[in-house]
Motif scaffolding. Structure first.
Motif, PDB file in Angstrom:
ATOM      1  N   ASN A   1       2.983 -19.659  11.287  1.00  0.00           N
ATOM      2  CA  ASN A   1       3.567 -18.901  10.307  1.00  0.00           C
ATOM      3  C   ASN A   1       2.647 -17.921   9.513  1.00  0.00           C
TER       4      ASN A   1
ATOM      5  N   ALA B   1      15.973 -19.531   3.201  1.00  0.00           N
ATOM      6  CA  ALA B   1      14.649 -19.848   3.702  1.00  0.00           C
ATOM      7  C   ALA B   1      13.945 -20.227   2.606  1.00  0.00           C
TER       8      ALA B   1
ATOM      9  N   SER C   1      14.802 -23.792   2.235  1.00  0.00           N
ATOM     10  CA  SER C   1      14.250 -24.732   3.573  1.00  0.00           C
ATOM     11  C   SER C   1      12.725 -24.663   3.415  1.00  0.00           C
TER      12      SER C   1
ATOM     13  N   ASP D   1      10.931 -22.442   4.666  1.00  0.00           N
ATOM     14  CA  ASP D   1      10.539 -21.663   5.887  1.00  0.00           C
ATOM     15  C   ASP D   1       9.980 -20.292   5.629  1.00  0.00           C
ATOM     16  N   ARG D   2       8.371 -20.256   5.452  1.00  0.00           N
ATOM     17  CA  ARG D   2       7.722 -19.272   4.976  1.00  0.00           C
ATOM     18  C   ARG D   2       7.912 -18.151   5.915  1.00  0.00           C
TER      19      ARG D   2
ATOM     20  N   ALA E   1      10.723 -17.252   7.686  1.00  0.00           N
ATOM     21  CA  ALA E   1      11.811 -16.522   7.478  1.00  0.00           C
ATOM     22  C   ALA E   1      12.225 -15.975   6.017  1.00  0.00           C
TER      23      ALA E   1
END
Length: 155
Positions: free
Chosen positions: A12, A52, A55, A57-58, A60
């Motif tokens: 990520n 994102a 969730s 999600d870095r 995204a």
């Protein structure tokens, strides 16, 4: 080679510092459908950003944030150009039917940069072909590559 000698980020971390999307220095002229497309993209990306974020999600989140900045800037700078009322000469938003030297006909609509897709029959007003067409009338010819194309119709 050992990873110790490579400076590329892993996982990520590759999305932590995304380059900004380049914004054209040209005026952001848009058709009504182009403005609607920009609005839809801002809404879609706003939802993607919220999802994102929820969730965690870095990757995204960073992609959505970067793209949302681009489309928000494009919406802010959009200059709506109404469809041309007259069809005597080619202007922004016009549909043009051209005939190639081999007899093939092609139709294009001259639109803004973000809505252009030549495969779908739309040309950016700053493209070489669109620039050659602007201001021309039915019966005029434009030089394209090795040949000339005749303007058959303007709508």
């Amino acid at each position: 080679m050992s990873r110790a000698f490579v400076k590329e980020p892993d996982g990520n971390a590759a999305f932590d510092e995304l380059p900004e999307r380049l914004i054209s220095p040209n005026p952001n002229l848009v058709t009504e459908s182009g403005l609607a497309g920009i609005e839809a993209e801002v809404e879609r990306l706003s939802r993607a950003y919220a999802e994102a974020q929820a969730s965690g999600d870095r990757a995204a989140l960073n992609v959505a944030a970067r793209d949302l900045r681009y489309w928000t800037a494009r919406r802010a700078s959009a200059e709506l150009v109404p469809a041309p009322a007259e069809t005597g000469e080619i202007r922004f938003g016009a549909r043009v039917t051209l005939e190639r030297p081999d007899g093939r006909r092609q139709e294009y609509r001259i639109v803004g940069e973000d809505e252009a897709d030549p495969a779908k029959g739309t040309l950016s007003y700053v493209s070489p072909l669109a620039r050659a067409l602007l201001g021309k009338s039915v019966g005029d010819t434009v030089r394209v590559g090795p040949g000339e194309m005749e303007i058959l119709e303007i709508a």
